[in-house]
Design a protein around this motif. Structure first.
Motif, PDB file in Angstrom:
ATOM      1  N   VAL A  21       0.724  -1.259  -0.001  1.00 20.06           N
ATOM      2  CA  VAL A  21      -0.146   0.053  -0.108  1.00 20.06           C
ATOM      3  C   VAL A  21       0.840   1.298   0.083  1.00 20.06           C
ATOM      4  O   VAL A  21       0.365   2.213  -0.290  1.00 20.06           O
ATOM      5  CB  VAL A  21      -1.159   0.001   1.255  1.00 20.06           C
ATOM      6  N   ALA A  22       2.147   1.125   0.155  1.00 14.98           N
ATOM      7  CA  ALA A  22       3.171   2.483   0.307  1.00 14.98           C
ATOM      8  C   ALA A  22       2.855   3.289  -0.997  1.00 14.98           C
ATOM      9  O   ALA A  22       3.148   4.384  -0.698  1.00 14.98           O
ATOM     10  CB  ALA A  22       4.485   2.005   0.536  1.00 14.98           C
ATOM     11  N   ASP A  23       2.573   2.752  -2.090  1.00  8.89           N
ATOM     12  CA  ASP A  23       2.385   3.804  -3.121  1.00  8.89           C
ATOM     13  C   ASP A  23       0.834   4.353  -3.189  1.00  8.89           C
ATOM     14  O   ASP A  23       1.057   5.710  -3.749  1.00  8.89           O
ATOM     15  CB  ASP A  23       2.395   2.824  -4.620  1.00  8.89           C
ATOM     16  N   SER A  24       0.158   4.129  -2.583  1.00  5.05           N
ATOM     17  CA  SER A  24      -1.051   4.937  -2.215  1.00  5.05           C
ATOM     18  C   SER A  24      -1.584   5.601  -1.102  1.00  5.05           C
ATOM     19  O   SER A  24      -2.079   6.709  -1.270  1.00  5.05           O
ATOM     20  CB  SER A  24      -2.186   3.843  -2.317  1.00  5.05           C
ATOM     21  N   LEU A  39      -4.433   9.640   0.670  1.00  6.59           N
ATOM     22  CA  LEU A  39      -4.450   8.509  -0.248  1.00  6.59           C
ATOM     23  C   LEU A  39      -4.602   9.135  -1.691  1.00  6.59           C
ATOM     24  O   LEU A  39      -5.531  10.048  -1.872  1.00  6.59           O
ATOM     25  CB  LEU A  39      -5.960   7.863  -0.023  1.00  6.59           C
ATOM     26  N   THR A  40      -3.654   8.816  -2.450  1.00  7.67           N
ATOM     27  CA  THR A  40      -3.449   9.122  -3.910  1.00  7.67           C
ATOM     28  C   THR A  40      -4.397   8.284  -4.618  1.00  7.67           C
ATOM     29  O   THR A  40      -4.129   7.262  -4.716  1.00  7.67           O
ATOM     30  CB  THR A  40      -1.858   9.020  -4.469  1.00  7.67           C
ATOM     31  N   VAL A  41      -5.528   8.885  -5.140  1.00  6.25           N
ATOM     32  CA  VAL A  41      -6.473   8.116  -5.694  1.00  6.25           C
ATOM     33  C   VAL A  41      -6.328   7.761  -6.981  1.00  6.25           C
ATOM     34  O   VAL A  41      -5.786   8.546  -7.778  1.00  6.25           O
ATOM     35  CB  VAL A  41      -7.820   8.977  -5.600  1.00  6.25           C
ATOM     36  N   GLY A  42      -6.272   6.436  -7.433  1.00  4.11           N
ATOM     37  CA  GLY A  42      -6.062   5.929  -8.428  1.00  4.11           C
ATOM     38  C   GLY A  42      -7.226   5.160  -9.136  1.00  4.11           C
ATOM     39  O   GLY A  42      -8.273   4.789  -8.445  1.00  4.11           O
ATOM     40  N   PRO A  43      -7.159   4.525 -10.191  1.00  7.40           N
ATOM     41  CA  PRO A  43      -8.354   3.624 -10.856  1.00  7.40           C
ATOM     42  C   PRO A  43      -8.632   2.436  -9.918  1.00  7.40           C
ATOM     43  O   PRO A  43      -9.691   2.147  -9.831  1.00  7.40           O
ATOM     44  CB  PRO A  43      -7.865   3.358 -12.155  1.00  7.40           C
ATOM     45  N   GLN A  44      -7.735   2.011  -9.019  1.00 10.64           N
ATOM     46  CA  GLN A  44      -7.997   0.759  -8.222  1.00 10.64           C
ATOM     47  C   GLN A  44      -8.745   1.168  -6.964  1.00 10.64           C
ATOM     48  O   GLN A  44      -9.329   0.324  -6.326  1.00 10.64           O
ATOM     49  CB  GLN A  44      -6.506   0.007  -7.976  1.00 10.64           C
ATOM     50  N   HIS A  45      -8.851   2.475  -6.732  1.00  9.75           N
ATOM     51  CA  HIS A  45      -9.610   2.882  -5.745  1.00  9.75           C
ATOM     52  C   HIS A  45     -11.103   3.428  -6.048  1.00  9.75           C
ATOM     53  O   HIS A  45     -12.039   3.651  -5.228  1.00  9.75           O
ATOM     54  CB  HIS A  45      -8.994   4.116  -4.866  1.00  9.75           C
ATOM     55  N   PHE A  58     -12.091   3.928   4.003  1.00  7.98           N
ATOM     56  CA  PHE A  58     -12.007   3.165   5.211  1.00  7.98           C
ATOM     57  C   PHE A  58     -10.529   2.837   5.492  1.00  7.98           C
ATOM     58  O   PHE A  58      -9.911   3.026   6.747  1.00  7.98           O
ATOM     59  CB  PHE A  58     -12.871   1.941   5.558  1.00  7.98           C
ATOM     60  N   ALA A  59      -9.791   2.302   4.511  1.00  7.07           N
ATOM     61  CA  ALA A  59      -8.534   2.057   4.649  1.00  7.07           C
ATOM     62  C   ALA A  59      -7.616   3.400   5.143  1.00  7.07           C
ATOM     63  O   ALA A  59      -6.659   3.322   5.799  1.00  7.07           O
ATOM     64  CB  ALA A  59      -8.001   1.473   3.486  1.00  7.07           C
ATOM     65  N   LEU A  60      -7.882   4.655   4.275  1.00  6.72           N
ATOM     66  CA  LEU A  60      -7.285   5.677   4.695  1.00  6.72           C
ATOM     67  C   LEU A  60      -7.320   6.139   5.974  1.00  6.72           C
ATOM     68  O   LEU A  60      -6.398   6.520   6.872  1.00  6.72           O
ATOM     69  CB  LEU A  60      -7.791   6.830   3.720  1.00  6.72           C
ATOM     70  N   ALA A  61      -8.874   5.982   6.768  1.00  7.87           N
ATOM     71  CA  ALA A  61      -9.004   6.324   8.106  1.00  7.87           C
ATOM     72  C   ALA A  61      -8.191   5.429   9.033  1.00  7.87           C
ATOM     73  O   ALA A  61      -7.579   5.958   9.930  1.00  7.87           O
ATOM     74  CB  ALA A  61     -10.311   6.115   8.409  1.00  7.87           C
TER      75      ALA A  61
END
Length: 140
Positions: A21-24, A39-45, A58-61
Motif C-alpha cells: 500500500v506504500a504507493d497509495s 490517499l493518492t486516488v487511482g483507478p484501483q480505488h 475506510f483504509a485511509l482512516a
C-alpha cells in the motif's frame, strides 16, 4: 505527547512493513495534536460511477489512526484495530486525493482511541468520519 516517529520515519516504516500500500498512502504531517495522511486516488480505488470506494476511504482512516498511534509509541507493527465505526457523509470529489486528519483521544497502555475526518483534498466538508480503537501489544 512526544512525537517518537515523524512523517519521514512513518513513511519509511509503511514502505518497509506494508509495501503493498506504500504507493497509495503517505503521511503528510504529524505533530503533537494531529496526523494528516493522504490517499493518492487511482483507478484501483474507484467503484462504478467514478467515486472512491468505501473500502478505500475506510483504509485511509484506519491507516491514519494507526500512524497516529505509531507516531507516539514507535514502530509497533502488531497494534491492531479492535473496534471501528465509520460514517460516510458525502461523495468524494472526482479527481482529488483524499486526506484524513486524525487525532488521538486516548493513548493508554492497552488501548488507543482515535478519530479521523476524511476530506477531498482542498475542500472543507468531510467525506467521512471514523472512530477506532486499537489494541496495543504488551512489551515482552
Amino acid at each position: 505527547m512526544t512525537i517518537v516517529m515523524d512523517k519521514d520515519a512513518l513513511n519509511t516504516f509503511l514502505a518497509r512493513e506494508f509495501p503493498q500500500v506504500a504507493d497509495s498512502f503517505t503521511v503528510d504531517h504529524v505533530d503533537r495534536t494531529e496526523l494528516v495522511a493522504r490517499l493518492t486516488v487511482g483507478p484501483q480505488h474507484l467503484r462504478p460511477g467514478g467515486t472512491v470506494s468505501g473500502p478505500s476511504i475506510f483504509a485511509l482512516a484506519d491507516l491514519a489512526i494507526y500512524c497516529a498511534i505509531l507516531s507516539r509509541l514507535g514502530p509497533v507493527a502488531l497494534a491492531v484495530t479492535t473496534s471501528a465505526s465509520i460514517d460516510f457523509m458525502r461523495k468524494p470529489e472526482a479527481g482529488r486525493d483524499l486526506v484524513a486528519t486524525c487525532r488521538l483521544l486516548k493513548l493508554g497502555r492497552v488501548l488507543a482511541v482515535a478519530e479521523a475526518l476524511v476530506r477531498s483534498d482542498g475542500l472543507p466538508d468531510p467525506v467521512a468520519r471514523a472512530s477506532m480503537t486499537y489494541a496495543i501489544p504488551q512489551k515482552s
